[in-house]
Scaffold this motif. Structure first.
Motif: not given
Length: 298
Positions: A30-36, A104-110, A131-139
């Motif tokens: 996630a950090a690499e994807l956001a460069r942050g 961006i804050g992404l919930p870890l929910s199932i 954002a789509s990549g981050l959502a996949a990582l959170a999932r």
């Protein structure tokens, strides 16, 4: 009996290590994807009101810096963890200089299970693709947490059955349902692992190709400059020779930088062989000073 208890403890410890590794990978990606930077908070139960704990961090200069940032965004993480959808925020100074372009804050929910939150701050706008990549990582992180909890429930039910402290029919049905859910999650985790593997291979191929494509012409340029300087060409003025020497210094410096990038990548991938050899400490220090003296004096 003692052996069975020990086996369960070893299995639980192994499962915990696997989940921890999965969360670290997701946070680092996630950090690499956001460069942050990225912070992953998780709870021990899926209840939305349960306490959150910082489980992984990436992109920070130190562990202390990550903990300070985690305390600063703890309240926001709790809010995110009880929801369903990602929430964007303007730049959060508490996340440091690598999160100047928003977070961006992404919930870890199932389903109805709430496992935590992934907080990511980036340099550069987080577009829809990121954002789509981050959502996949959170999932993926949520699946890992939920998978471990389901497996724990299966183990507990199997123990009750073996101890004779639970109704066999009801426990067997529940174990069957949980096993089906675990199987589905196993498939999802396997797919995500394959996807991450492909991404890492693409990164590795890119680094290797970039290094090779840049080094080949650079080596030719350096060799040509050396040949000119080594030749007895009286037509070259002192100023021209100085310019060529400066170009040679810049070229060799860039060559070392390329090699360092490649070496760092190989170290990260665990592909850098360890070589031991005797060195002259004085020569190493003198070479290091020589390589940066122009920058220092300038």
């Amino acid at each position: 009996m003692a052996t069975a208890v020990q086996t369960r403890r070893e299995r639980d410890a192994s499962r915990g290590e696997a989940v921890a590794a999965s969360l670290r990978v997701a946070t680092g990606s996630a950090a690499e994807l956001a460069r942050g930077v990225a912070l992953l908070f998780a709870r021990s139960t899926s209840e939305a009101g349960a306490a959150l704990t910082l489980r992984a961090a990436a992109g920070f200069a130190s562990a202390d810096e990550a903990r300070v940032a985690a305390r600063a965004v703890d309240a926001w993480a709790r809010e995110i963890s009880g929801g369903r959808d990602p929430v964007r925020s303007p730049a959060l100074r508490s996340l440091g200089p690598r999160a100047v372009d928003g977070a961006i804050g992404l919930p870890l929910s199932i389903g109805d299970c709430y496992w935590g939150a992934l907080i990511v701050g980036g340099n550069g706008a987080l577009d829809d693709r990121a954002a789509s990549g981050l959502a996949a990582l959170a999932r993926g992180a949520a699946v890992s947490l939920d998978h471990a909890q389901l497996q724990g429930r299966v183990d507990a039910l199997e123990k009750k059955l073996s101890d004779g402290s639970s109704a066999e029919g009801e426990s067997s049905d529940e174990i069957l349902k949980l096993s089906e859910a675990l199987f589905a999650q196993d498939i999802e985790l396997l797919r995500k692992s394959e996807q991450l593997g492909k991404v890492e291979k693409l990164k590795s191929d890119f680094i290797e190709k970039m290094s090779r494509e840049l080094r080949t012409p650079l080596n030719s340029i350096i060799e040509a400059i050396i040949a000119v300087l080594a030749g007895e060409n009286e037509q070259l003025s002192d100023a021209a020779k100085d310019s060529l020497r400066a170009a040679l210094d810049d070229g060799t410096s860039f060559q070392r930088t390329l090699q360092n990038i490649l070496d760092l990548w190989r170290i990260k991938q665990g592909e850098m062989p360890v070589q031991t050899q005797e060195v002259n400490f004085r020569e190493v220090i003198e070479e290091a000073i020589f390589s940066v003296q122009d920058v220092i004096s300038g």
